[in-house]
Design an enzyme around this catalytic site. Structure first.
Site, PDB file in Angstrom:
ATOM      1  N   VAL A 129      34.892 -25.440 -13.701  1.00  0.00           N
ATOM      2  CA  VAL A 129      35.678 -24.880 -14.805  1.00  0.00           C
ATOM      3  C   VAL A 129      37.029 -25.587 -14.674  1.00  0.00           C
ATOM      4  O   VAL A 129      37.869 -25.204 -13.868  1.00  0.00           O
ATOM      5  CB  VAL A 129      35.821 -23.347 -14.700  1.00  0.00           C
ATOM      6  CG1 VAL A 129      36.691 -22.812 -15.831  1.00  0.00           C
ATOM      7  CG2 VAL A 129      34.446 -22.682 -14.716  1.00  0.00           C
ATOM      8  N   PRO A 130      37.209 -26.681 -15.412  1.00  0.00           N
ATOM      9  CA  PRO A 130      38.283 -27.638 -15.129  1.00  0.00           C
ATOM     10  C   PRO A 130      39.680 -27.212 -15.566  1.00  0.00           C
ATOM     11  O   PRO A 130      40.287 -27.801 -16.463  1.00  0.00           O
ATOM     12  CB  PRO A 130      37.815 -28.893 -15.866  1.00  0.00           C
ATOM     13  CG  PRO A 130      37.039 -28.359 -17.023  1.00  0.00           C
ATOM     14  CD  PRO A 130      36.354 -27.120 -16.506  1.00  0.00           C
ATOM     15  N   CYS A 131      40.220 -26.215 -14.893  1.00  0.00           N
ATOM     16  CA  CYS A 131      41.567 -25.761 -15.228  1.00  0.00           C
ATOM     17  C   CYS A 131      42.618 -26.833 -14.913  1.00  0.00           C
ATOM     18  O   CYS A 131      43.732 -26.754 -15.418  1.00  0.00           O
ATOM     19  CB  CYS A 131      41.884 -24.444 -14.528  1.00  0.00           C
ATOM     20  SG  CYS A 131      41.782 -24.515 -12.746  1.00  0.00           S
ATOM     21  N   HIS A 132      42.244 -27.838 -14.126  1.00  0.00           N
ATOM     22  CA  HIS A 132      43.192 -28.935 -13.866  1.00  0.00           C
ATOM     23  C   HIS A 132      43.488 -29.722 -15.139  1.00  0.00           C
ATOM     24  O   HIS A 132      44.473 -30.450 -15.197  1.00  0.00           O
ATOM     25  CB  HIS A 132      42.658 -29.867 -12.764  1.00  0.00           C
ATOM     26  CG  HIS A 132      41.414 -30.598 -13.143  1.00  0.00           C
ATOM     27  ND1 HIS A 132      40.155 -30.044 -13.006  1.00  0.00           N
ATOM     28  CD2 HIS A 132      41.223 -31.830 -13.679  1.00  0.00           C
ATOM     29  CE1 HIS A 132      39.248 -30.908 -13.409  1.00  0.00           C
ATOM     30  NE2 HIS A 132      39.873 -32.001 -13.837  1.00  0.00           N
ATOM     31  N   ARG A 133      42.672 -29.543 -16.175  1.00  0.00           N
ATOM     32  CA  ARG A 133      42.881 -30.253 -17.441  1.00  0.00           C
ATOM     33  C   ARG A 133      43.874 -29.550 -18.357  1.00  0.00           C
ATOM     34  O   ARG A 133      44.063 -29.957 -19.503  1.00  0.00           O
ATOM     35  CB  ARG A 133      41.547 -30.433 -18.170  1.00  0.00           C
ATOM     36  CG  ARG A 133      40.589 -31.346 -17.419  1.00  0.00           C
ATOM     37  CD  ARG A 133      39.282 -31.550 -18.136  1.00  0.00           C
ATOM     38  NE  ARG A 133      38.363 -32.258 -17.259  1.00  0.00           N
ATOM     39  CZ  ARG A 133      37.046 -32.147 -17.323  1.00  0.00           C
ATOM     40  NH1 ARG A 133      36.490 -31.369 -18.231  1.00  0.00           N
ATOM     41  NH2 ARG A 133      36.298 -32.819 -16.473  1.00  0.00           N
TER      42      ARG A 133
END
Length: 166
Positions: A129-133
């Site tokens: 779940v790419p919250c780094h994006r």
């Protein structure tokens, strides 16, 4: 729950999984860092096929930015918005980060920027779940559980591996 750790260019990456789904993941080699992130309702003893998940993680770091997409993620929440926001995050393409304001709008609540930020902060399944994006309006990278240097590396990795648009 089963776990595994993969060496990555930015340090160890550990995954907790149950059944076919990732429950928690992060840039640590300590399972004890991840267990508290798993909702108590999900802390069952179901075995997981960690080989399939580990292969996807390795392929991601080798440049296949879509390798994590088919891996199921299970995060439980006491609120409806978080689950929805996490599903929306999985649709943010690599190499195309969005601001917290844009993320709130994508999640259908444009005025709920703080709730969108909370969805990132409460996300237990880093990378999957790419919250780094999600970045600040000014391009700032503050607010990543595993550190700004890791977030910067991930965004650069995705930008470098993403074919130019046009």
């Amino acid at each position: 729950m089963n776990s595994f750790t993969v060496a990555t260019p930015v340090g160890p990456f550990t995954v907790l999984a149950s059944g076919d789904a990732v429950l928690a993941a992060g840039f640590t080699d300590r399972v004890d860092d991840l267990v508290p992130l798993v909702h108590p309702r999900l802390r069952g003893a179901a075995d997981a096929d960690v080989d399939v998940i580990a292969k996807a993680v390795t392929e991601y770091f080798e440049g296949d930015l879509t390798a994590l997409d088919p891996v199921p993620v299970r995060q439980d929440t006491d609120g409806e918005f978080l689950g929805h926001a996490w599903r929306v995050l999985r649709s943010v393409p690599p190499g195309a980060p969005v601001t917290y304001t844009e993320f709130a709008a994508l999640a259908g609540r444009p005025a709920a920027v703080r709730a969108a930020a909370q969805a990132c902060a409460r996300n237990a399944a880093a990378l999957f779940v790419p919250c780094h994006r999600v970045i600040g309006r000014d391009g700032g990278l503050a607010g990543y559980r595993w550190g700004v240097d890791v977030k910067r590396w991930l965004l650069r990795h995705e930008a470098d591996a993403t074919p130019p648009r046009g």
